[in-house]
Design a protein around this motif. Structure first.
Motif, PDB file in Angstrom:
ATOM      1  N   LEU A  90       6.611   7.853  -8.728  1.00 55.72           N
ATOM      2  CA  LEU A  90       5.985   7.192  -7.587  1.00 55.72           C
ATOM      3  C   LEU A  90       6.521   5.763  -7.512  1.00 55.72           C
ATOM      4  O   LEU A  90       6.469   5.037  -8.512  1.00 55.72           O
ATOM      5  N   PRO A  91       7.060   5.345  -6.380  1.00 57.07           N
ATOM      6  CA  PRO A  91       7.627   3.992  -6.276  1.00 57.07           C
ATOM      7  C   PRO A  91       6.549   2.929  -6.509  1.00 57.07           C
ATOM      8  O   PRO A  91       5.593   2.832  -5.732  1.00 57.07           O
ATOM      9  N   PRO A  92       6.663   2.139  -7.571  1.00 54.33           N
ATOM     10  CA  PRO A  92       5.581   1.208  -7.918  1.00 54.33           C
ATOM     11  C   PRO A  92       5.297   0.172  -6.837  1.00 54.33           C
ATOM     12  O   PRO A  92       4.139  -0.153  -6.578  1.00 54.33           O
ATOM     13  N   LYS A  93       6.340  -0.380  -6.200  1.00 56.99           N
ATOM     14  CA  LYS A  93       6.111  -1.393  -5.170  1.00 56.99           C
ATOM     15  C   LYS A  93       5.373  -0.810  -3.971  1.00 56.99           C
ATOM     16  O   LYS A  93       4.498  -1.452  -3.386  1.00 56.99           O
ATOM     17  N   PHE A  94       5.754   0.406  -3.587  1.00 59.00           N
ATOM     18  CA  PHE A  94       5.064   1.057  -2.474  1.00 59.00           C
ATOM     19  C   PHE A  94       3.592   1.256  -2.813  1.00 59.00           C
ATOM     20  O   PHE A  94       2.711   0.998  -1.980  1.00 59.00           O
ATOM     21  N   MET A  95       3.312   1.706  -4.025  1.00 58.95           N
ATOM     22  CA  MET A  95       1.933   1.958  -4.426  1.00 58.95           C
ATOM     23  C   MET A  95       1.132   0.655  -4.451  1.00 58.95           C
ATOM     24  O   MET A  95      -0.024   0.610  -4.021  1.00 58.95           O
ATOM     25  N   GLU A  96       1.743  -0.421  -4.951  1.00 53.04           N
ATOM     26  CA  GLU A  96       1.059  -1.715  -4.995  1.00 53.04           C
ATOM     27  C   GLU A  96       0.737  -2.214  -3.597  1.00 53.04           C
ATOM     28  O   GLU A  96      -0.400  -2.631  -3.307  1.00 53.04           O
ATOM     29  N   ILE A  97       1.746  -2.187  -2.726  1.00 56.89           N
ATOM     30  CA  ILE A  97       1.559  -2.730  -1.378  1.00 56.89           C
ATOM     31  C   ILE A  97       0.571  -1.883  -0.594  1.00 56.89           C
ATOM     32  O   ILE A  97      -0.300  -2.412   0.111  1.00 56.89           O
ATOM     33  N   PRO A 126      -5.299  -7.163   5.928  1.00 53.96           N
ATOM     34  CA  PRO A 126      -5.194  -8.579   5.582  1.00 53.96           C
ATOM     35  C   PRO A 126      -4.140  -8.871   4.532  1.00 53.96           C
ATOM     36  O   PRO A 126      -3.782 -10.032   4.316  1.00 53.96           O
ATOM     37  N   ASN A 127      -3.635  -7.846   3.863  1.00 55.30           N
ATOM     38  CA  ASN A 127      -2.614  -8.062   2.837  1.00 55.30           C
ATOM     39  C   ASN A 127      -1.205  -8.166   3.424  1.00 55.30           C
ATOM     40  O   ASN A 127      -0.272  -8.522   2.712  1.00 55.30           O
ATOM     41  N   LEU A 128      -1.059  -7.838   4.700  1.00 49.61           N
ATOM     42  CA  LEU A 128       0.256  -7.908   5.341  1.00 49.61           C
ATOM     43  C   LEU A 128       0.396  -9.280   5.988  1.00 49.61           C
ATOM     44  O   LEU A 128       0.088  -9.483   7.154  1.00 49.61           O
ATOM     45  N   THR A 129       0.873 -10.236   5.191  1.00 48.20           N
ATOM     46  CA  THR A 129       0.806 -11.640   5.599  1.00 48.20           C
ATOM     47  C   THR A 129       2.167 -12.285   5.864  1.00 48.20           C
ATOM     48  O   THR A 129       2.222 -13.476   6.148  1.00 48.20           O
ATOM     49  N   LEU A 130       3.257 -11.549   5.770  1.00 49.05           N
ATOM     50  CA  LEU A 130       4.571 -12.157   5.999  1.00 49.05           C
ATOM     51  C   LEU A 130       4.701 -12.668   7.421  1.00 49.05           C
ATOM     52  O   LEU A 130       4.334 -11.978   8.379  1.00 49.05           O
ATOM     53  N   ALA A 131       5.253 -13.861   7.569  1.00 51.87           N
ATOM     54  CA  ALA A 131       5.544 -14.383   8.899  1.00 51.87           C
ATOM     55  C   ALA A 131       6.683 -13.577   9.518  1.00 51.87           C
ATOM     56  O   ALA A 131       7.510 -12.993   8.804  1.00 51.87           O
ATOM     57  N   GLY A 132       6.729 -13.551  10.852  1.00 52.98           N
ATOM     58  CA  GLY A 132       7.753 -12.774  11.541  1.00 52.98           C
ATOM     59  C   GLY A 132       9.164 -13.153  11.146  1.00 52.98           C
ATOM     60  O   GLY A 132      10.026 -12.292  10.961  1.00 52.98           O
ATOM     61  N   SER A 133       9.413 -14.463  10.980  1.00 50.65           N
ATOM     62  CA  SER A 133      10.766 -14.915  10.614  1.00 50.65           C
ATOM     63  C   SER A 133      11.138 -14.455   9.212  1.00 50.65           C
ATOM     64  O   SER A 133      12.286 -14.069   8.953  1.00 50.65           O
ATOM     65  N   ASP A 134      10.175 -14.472   8.289  1.00 51.39           N
ATOM     66  CA  ASP A 134      10.454 -14.012   6.921  1.00 51.39           C
ATOM     67  C   ASP A 134      10.692 -12.504   6.897  1.00 51.39           C
ATOM     68  O   ASP A 134      11.572 -12.014   6.176  1.00 51.39           O
ATOM     69  N   VAL A 143      -0.793  -6.473  -4.430  1.00 49.87           N
ATOM     70  CA  VAL A 143       0.542  -7.042  -4.593  1.00 49.87           C
ATOM     71  C   VAL A 143       0.472  -8.204  -5.564  1.00 49.87           C
ATOM     72  O   VAL A 143      -0.252  -9.179  -5.329  1.00 49.87           O
ATOM     73  N   GLU A 144       1.214  -8.103  -6.662  1.00 45.22           N
ATOM     74  CA  GLU A 144       1.154  -9.129  -7.698  1.00 45.22           C
ATOM     75  C   GLU A 144       2.282 -10.141  -7.587  1.00 45.22           C
ATOM     76  O   GLU A 144       2.169 -11.254  -8.098  1.00 45.22           O
ATOM     77  N   GLU A 145       3.378  -9.776  -6.917  1.00 45.04           N
ATOM     78  CA  GLU A 145       4.511 -10.687  -6.793  1.00 45.04           C
ATOM     79  C   GLU A 145       4.863 -10.857  -5.323  1.00 45.04           C
ATOM     80  O   GLU A 145       4.501 -10.039  -4.475  1.00 45.04           O
ATOM     81  N   ALA A 146       5.590 -11.934  -5.035  1.00 49.55           N
ATOM     82  CA  ALA A 146       5.999 -12.197  -3.656  1.00 49.55           C
ATOM     83  C   ALA A 146       6.925 -11.094  -3.158  1.00 49.55           C
ATOM     84  O   ALA A 146       7.705 -10.521  -3.934  1.00 49.55           O
ATOM     85  N   ILE A 147       6.835 -10.791  -1.878  1.00 54.72           N
ATOM     86  CA  ILE A 147       7.709  -9.788  -1.276  1.00 54.72           C
ATOM     87  C   ILE A 147       9.125 -10.350  -1.203  1.00 54.72           C
ATOM     88  O   ILE A 147       9.344 -11.484  -0.774  1.00 54.72           O
ATOM     89  N   ALA A 168      13.662  -9.020  -1.006  1.00 55.56           N
ATOM     90  CA  ALA A 168      14.552  -8.054  -0.339  1.00 55.56           C
ATOM     91  C   ALA A 168      14.444  -6.662  -0.952  1.00 55.56           C
ATOM     92  O   ALA A 168      14.747  -5.671  -0.276  1.00 55.56           O
ATOM     93  N   HIS A 169      14.009  -6.564  -2.197  1.00 57.93           N
ATOM     94  CA  HIS A 169      13.876  -5.260  -2.842  1.00 57.93           C
ATOM     95  C   HIS A 169      12.576  -4.555  -2.444  1.00 57.93           C
ATOM     96  O   HIS A 169      12.526  -3.322  -2.405  1.00 57.93           O
ATOM     97  N   SER A 170      11.550  -5.323  -2.151  1.00 54.56           N
ATOM     98  CA  SER A 170      10.252  -4.725  -1.816  1.00 54.56           C
ATOM     99  C   SER A 170       9.936  -4.752  -0.323  1.00 54.56           C
ATOM    100  O   SER A 170       8.889  -4.254   0.092  1.00 54.56           O
ATOM    101  N   ILE A 171      10.847  -5.314   0.493  1.00 55.38           N
ATOM    102  CA  ILE A 171      10.560  -5.430   1.924  1.00 55.38           C
ATOM    103  C   ILE A 171      10.474  -4.065   2.603  1.00 55.38           C
ATOM    104  O   ILE A 171       9.690  -3.876   3.535  1.00 55.38           O
ATOM    105  N   GLN A 172      11.248  -3.082   2.149  1.00 56.47           N
ATOM    106  CA  GLN A 172      11.219  -1.782   2.832  1.00 56.47           C
ATOM    107  C   GLN A 172       9.865  -1.086   2.659  1.00 56.47           C
ATOM    108  O   GLN A 172       9.283  -0.634   3.652  1.00 56.47           O
ATOM    109  N   PRO A 173       9.302  -0.983   1.444  1.00 57.92           N
ATOM    110  CA  PRO A 173       7.957  -0.408   1.351  1.00 57.92           C
ATOM    111  C   PRO A 173       6.912  -1.260   2.068  1.00 57.92           C
ATOM    112  O   PRO A 173       5.958  -0.722   2.647  1.00 57.92           O
ATOM    113  N   TYR A 174       7.073  -2.569   2.061  1.00 49.74           N
ATOM    114  CA  TYR A 174       6.149  -3.440   2.812  1.00 49.74           C
ATOM    115  C   TYR A 174       6.193  -3.095   4.295  1.00 49.74           C
ATOM    116  O   TYR A 174       5.148  -2.957   4.947  1.00 49.74           O
TER     117      TYR A 174
END
Length: 217
Positions: free
Chosen positions: A160-167, A5-13, A172-176, A178-184
């Motif tokens: 340990l990559p912090p964004k990867f660990m958070e996601i 349920p945490n993977l909420t990005l729309a396809g276009s985004d 996830v505390e901040e919006a996804i 371009a820097h965090s899209i790859q671990p997402y």
């Protein structure tokens, strides 16, 4: 079908942010190629300019080839990919960067596309965990069936990559962006492939694993 349920990005985004990531990865070597051409136009440092162009063109090429497999369609929906292509893309990428050795172990197999994409994205996460370089040891076990991928990163300034660990933990505390899209995207691919991602750090290494959910329970 995405179950997390945490993977909420729309396809276009998702598409837009992945495109931004790819552009970010190739803009530097492409800019260096342009600088080399400008040097040639000015008639100075011909050999240096040619070396800059050659090196930068290779760097851009391997980055694009890796991105094609890791982020792109790479064939029709539901297609399978040879893990040998993933091995070559990862090793060529590291060789062009000239700071990290990639050791690849396990059988070569033709497996579902998203599983290969997950493997390469997890490689990028592991690669990013040793920013000063070192080694990434990739091991594939039973890739065609109850697959398990293990990537061991060793090097100076390991983290340990912090964004990867958070996601991956769903915190996830901040919006996804371009820097965090790859671990997402890595976590999303694991979710779609029915695999569980884990990461742990010891004083000597960082170990990333992707295991089939049925085997991990």
């Amino acid at each position: 079908m995405v179950k997390n349920p945490n993977l909420t990005l729309a396809g276009s985004d998702l598409a837009a942010l992945l495109c931004s990531r790819v552009c970010h990865d190739v803009i530097s070597p492409v800019g260096a190629i342009n600088n080399g051409l400008e040097l040639l136009d000015e008639g100075g440092a011909d050999e240096d300019a040619l070396d800059l162009i050659r090196t930068s063109a290779l760097n851009a090429s391997v980055r694009l080839k890796l991105a094609r497999l890791a982020f792109g369609a790479s064939g029709s929906v539901g297609a399978s990919i040879d893990t040998g292509e993933a091995e070559k893309a990862a090793k060529d990428f590291a060789a062009a960067e000239k700071k990290t050795e990639v050791i690849w172990n396990g059988p070569r197999a033709i497996i579902p596309k998203n599983r290969v994409k997950l493997l390469l994205n997890l490689f990028l996460v592991a690669y990013g965990s040793i920013p000063r370089g070192g080694s990434v040891d990739v091991t594939l076990e039973n890739p065609e069936f109850d697959a398990k991928f293990t990537l061991v990163a060793k090097g100076r300034m390991m983290r340990l990559p912090p964004k990867f660990m958070e996601i991956n933990s769903g915190q996830v505390e901040e919006a996804i962006d371009a820097h965090s899209i790859q671990p997402y995207y890595t976590v999303m691919l694991a979710d779609e492939a029915g695999m569980v991602l884990k990461a742990e750090q010891t004083p000597e290494e960082i170990i990333f694993t992707a295991t089939m959910a049925t085997a991990a329970t």
